[in-house]
Design an enzyme around this catalytic site. Structure first.
Site, PDB file in Angstrom:
ATOM      1  N   HIS A   1      40.910  68.418  46.820  1.00  0.00           N
ATOM      2  CA  HIS A   1      41.484  67.523  45.807  1.00  0.00           C
ATOM      3  C   HIS A   1      41.498  68.313  44.492  1.00  0.00           C
ATOM      4  O   HIS A   1      40.823  67.955  43.525  1.00  0.00           O
ATOM      5  CB  HIS A   1      40.675  66.233  45.723  1.00  0.00           C
ATOM      6  CG  HIS A   1      41.386  65.085  45.071  1.00  0.00           C
ATOM      7  ND1 HIS A   1      41.504  63.834  45.653  1.00  0.00           N
ATOM      8  CD2 HIS A   1      42.019  64.985  43.884  1.00  0.00           C
ATOM      9  CE1 HIS A   1      42.174  63.023  44.831  1.00  0.00           C
ATOM     10  NE2 HIS A   1      42.496  63.703  43.742  1.00  0.00           N
TER      11      HIS A   1
ATOM     12  N   GLU B   1      47.635  65.260  47.835  1.00  0.00           N
ATOM     13  CA  GLU B   1      48.794  65.384  46.947  1.00  0.00           C
ATOM     14  C   GLU B   1      49.182  66.834  46.646  1.00  0.00           C
ATOM     15  O   GLU B   1      49.122  67.276  45.487  1.00  0.00           O
ATOM     16  CB  GLU B   1      48.537  64.625  45.639  1.00  0.00           C
ATOM     17  CG  GLU B   1      48.222  63.150  45.842  1.00  0.00           C
ATOM     18  CD  GLU B   1      48.233  62.338  44.544  1.00  0.00           C
ATOM     19  OE1 GLU B   1      48.349  62.937  43.463  1.00  0.00           O
ATOM     20  OE2 GLU B   1      48.148  61.095  44.620  1.00  0.00           O
TER      21      GLU B   1
ATOM     22  N   TYR C   1      51.653  54.733  43.921  1.00  0.00           N
ATOM     23  CA  TYR C   1      51.422  54.100  42.611  1.00  0.00           C
ATOM     24  C   TYR C   1      52.655  53.370  42.102  1.00  0.00           C
ATOM     25  O   TYR C   1      52.556  52.274  41.577  1.00  0.00           O
ATOM     26  CB  TYR C   1      50.933  55.148  41.595  1.00  0.00           C
ATOM     27  CG  TYR C   1      49.537  55.608  41.938  1.00  0.00           C
ATOM     28  CD1 TYR C   1      48.433  54.886  41.499  1.00  0.00           C
ATOM     29  CD2 TYR C   1      49.309  56.711  42.761  1.00  0.00           C
ATOM     30  CE1 TYR C   1      47.134  55.254  41.846  1.00  0.00           C
ATOM     31  CE2 TYR C   1      48.025  57.091  43.121  1.00  0.00           C
ATOM     32  CZ  TYR C   1      46.946  56.360  42.657  1.00  0.00           C
ATOM     33  OH  TYR C   1      45.675  56.708  43.025  1.00  0.00           O
TER      34      TYR C   1
HETATM   35  S1  NCW Z   1      47.249  62.147  38.400  1.00  0.00           S
HETATM   36  C1  NCW Z   1      47.534  61.377  39.808  1.00  0.00           C
HETATM   37  N1  NCW Z   1      46.591  60.606  40.371  1.00  0.00           N
HETATM   38  C2  NCW Z   1      45.544  59.938  39.730  1.00  0.00           C
HETATM   39  C3  NCW Z   1      44.287  60.758  39.969  1.00  0.00           C
HETATM   40  O1  NCW Z   1      43.155  60.158  39.450  1.00  0.00           O
HETATM   41  C4  NCW Z   1      44.030  61.063  41.428  1.00  0.00           C
HETATM   42  O2  NCW Z   1      43.104  62.095  41.561  1.00  0.00           O
HETATM   43  C5  NCW Z   1      45.309  61.437  42.122  1.00  0.00           C
HETATM   44  O3  NCW Z   1      45.114  61.533  43.495  1.00  0.00           O
HETATM   45  C6  NCW Z   1      45.542  58.675  40.493  1.00  0.00           C
HETATM   46  O4  NCW Z   1      45.996  59.125  41.777  1.00  0.00           O
HETATM   47  C7  NCW Z   1      46.410  60.464  41.727  1.00  0.00           C
HETATM   48  N2  NCW Z   1      48.658  61.479  40.432  1.00  0.00           N
HETATM   49  C8  NCW Z   1      49.728  62.229  40.046  1.00  0.00           C
HETATM   50  C9  NCW Z   1      50.324  61.769  38.812  1.00  0.00           C
HETATM   51  C10 NCW Z   1      51.579  62.447  38.590  1.00  0.00           C
HETATM   52  C11 NCW Z   1      51.920  62.438  37.158  1.00  0.00           C
HETATM   53  C12 NCW Z   1      53.252  63.022  37.007  1.00  0.00           C
HETATM   54  C13 NCW Z   1      53.593  63.176  35.586  1.00  0.00           C
HETATM   55  C14 NCW Z   1      55.024  63.470  35.498  1.00  0.00           C
HETATM   56  C15 NCW Z   1      55.486  63.581  34.117  1.00  0.00           C
END
Ligand code: NCW
Length: 457
Positions: A132, A177, A301
């Site tokens: 992660h 991710e 999300y």
């Molecule tokens: S940042 C993100 N997240 C949050 C994080 O806390 C977690 O570790 C991740 O697995 C909540 O869930 C995921 N996801 C990606 C966000 C993408 C933001 C894109 C910005 C584009 C301008």
């Protein structure tokens, strides 16, 4: 956990989830553990990035975070109080291999051993995520995910972890991710390692996928029976079919197709052609990447709303997306500015089971950040509670439509280090006071406990 408030949901039996449905919560190592220099842990790219001025809000770091490394017994107790069946956590690779290679650090292994034992003692099923986002810095110094060797090192690390925990951990997720690792890490630079080189981001994506495939092989050879990968997927909403397809390719199909069909989508290969000749894809790679998996982890999300607009430059997180604009959705937003559109979860799950049949799904993350306040020892997080309620209804609708959905893990158990946003964004169902490390279950946690108990809404 004190019984501050109890939610007595109407036991109408209207929304009952399938028998055996897994209810749980998720976290990630760098976001909660702290203890960044304890017991031989080496530096990760997030230690370096968070110390680089201007990269993380207010210069926050994961040095202490929720101090979960020392407080895990309390955290496991909270999970028990909430009645959770499962807990998804990630392992800090630099705790296990401080330099990203070579023999394991016994004290790093011991921590996860203690955590898994504590979970088992509380009747909670551990679900392990191997990666992660906290790559050992030494590997980044050699090119990180743009270097094919990182994929090989990752599979070795996966084998080390299985040999230590495989007797007690059944479910293994390779990557969390990989889209974020590749495109936030190497193209836009919003995340560690903060590189802004779109031309190498596709190689990073490929080597992440290769690392996944090699790790599946290693885990399978060692005897693992439940192996998956977690992708952040977003349905794309648009009045323009081409714009929608471009973003769907760069967000979703670029990972789904290689893993579940053994090929890169032709339109993505062509779009990325302006950056790369794809020569990093070697004979046999796609066979490795498409090793059968047992479970697909879905992090949902919000959808992406896009439209076609001539002359629009590429969005830095989607190299190759020239001509696509991101106007945002006309919907309420969370504290992250992310739109609340639960129907997107139903759409996504139904689409996955239609386009990629045969792989059971689990929601490995879903949740929301809101600006919570503690009042008299309580947190009335109505926004989060309603977000979760809406998304559980959406997940249920997908099950009714025939989707093989096995479980739901809320993001996140605790407020934690929200990457580039530092501690200012709170995703937890349990509030953390970072001055005292006091944990306070929010109203959403007390409500979720009832959902779990009833196996429904
Ligand atoms: S940042 C993100 N997240 C949050 C994080 O806390 C977690 O570790 C991740 O697995 C909540 O869930 C995921 N996801 C990606 C966000 C993408 C933001 C894109 C910005 C584009 C301008």
């Amino acid at each position: 956990m004190s019984a501050q408030k109890s939610y007595n949901l109407q036991d109408s039996g209207v929304l009952r989830f399938p028998e055996g449905f897994v209810w749980g919560a998720a976290t990630a190592a760098y976001q909660i553990e702290g203890a960044a220099r304890d017991d031989g842990r080496g530096p990760s790219i997030w230690d370096t990035f968070s110390r680089t001025p201007g990269k993380v809000h207010a210069g926050h770091t994961g040095d202490v975070a929720c101090d979960h490394y020392h407080r895990y017994p309390e955290d496991v107790r909270i999970m028990g109080d909430l009645g959770l069946h499962a807990y998804r956590f990630s392992i800090s690779w630099p705790r296990i291999q401080p330099d990203g290679a070579g023999p394991a650090n016994p004290r790093g292994l011991d921590f996860y051993d203690r955590l898994v034992d504590e979970l088992q003692g509380g009747g909670i099923t551990p679900i392990v995520t191997l990666y992660h986002w906290d790559l050992p810095q030494t590997l980044e110094d050699r090119g990180g995910w743009t270097n094919r060797e990182t994929a090989e090192r990752f599979a070795e690390y996966a084998a080390i972890m299985y040999s230590r925990l495989g007797d007690r951990v059944e479910t293994w997720t390779t990557l969390n991710e990989p889209w974020c690792s590749a495109f936030l890490g190497y193209a836009s630079g919003i995340h560690a390692p903060g590189r802004t080189e779109p031309e190498v981001s596709f190689a990073a994506a490929h080597h992440l996928l290769l690392g996944h495939g090699l790790a599946v092989q290693a885990l399978r050879a060692a005897g693992a029976s439940q192996i998956g990968i977690t992708l952040n997927l977003a349905p794309v909403l648009s009045d323009d079919a081409e714009a929608a397809s471009i973003v769907d390719g760069l967000q979703n199909r670029i990972f789904l197709d290689p893993v579940l069909r053994g090929e890169y989508p032709a339109d993505v290969v062509e779009r990325a052609g302006r950056f790369t000749d794809w020569s990093f894809v070697k004979d046999g790679d796609l066979e490795i990447i498409s090793q059968p998996i047992d479970l697909l982890g879905v992090n949902y999300y919000n959808p992406q709303t896009v439209t076609g607009r001539a002359g629009e430059p590429a969005n830095p997180v989607y190299p190759g997306s020239e001509g696509v604009a991101f106007p945002g959705a006309d919907a309420p937003k969370t504290a992250m500015g992310w739109p609340v559109q639960p129907f997107g979860l139903t759409d996504l799950l139904v689409r996955l089971s239609h386009d990629y049949p045969g792989t059971p799904l689990i929601i490995t993350e879903n949740g929301a950040a809101f600006d919570d306040v503690v009042e008299d020892g309580q947190v009335h997080d109505v926004g989060r509670l309603s977000y979760l309620d809406g998304h559980l209804r959406a997940a249920h609708a997908a099950i009714e439509a025939g989707v093989d959905l096995r479980g739901y893990l809320v993001w996140s158990l605790l407020d934690n280090f929200e990457w580039a946003e530092g501690y200012r964004k709170r995703f937890g169902v349990v509030h953390v006071d970072y001055n005292t490390q006091r944990r306070t279950p929010k109203d959403s946690a007390l409500w979720y406990r009832e959902v779990v108990r009833r196996n429904g809404l």
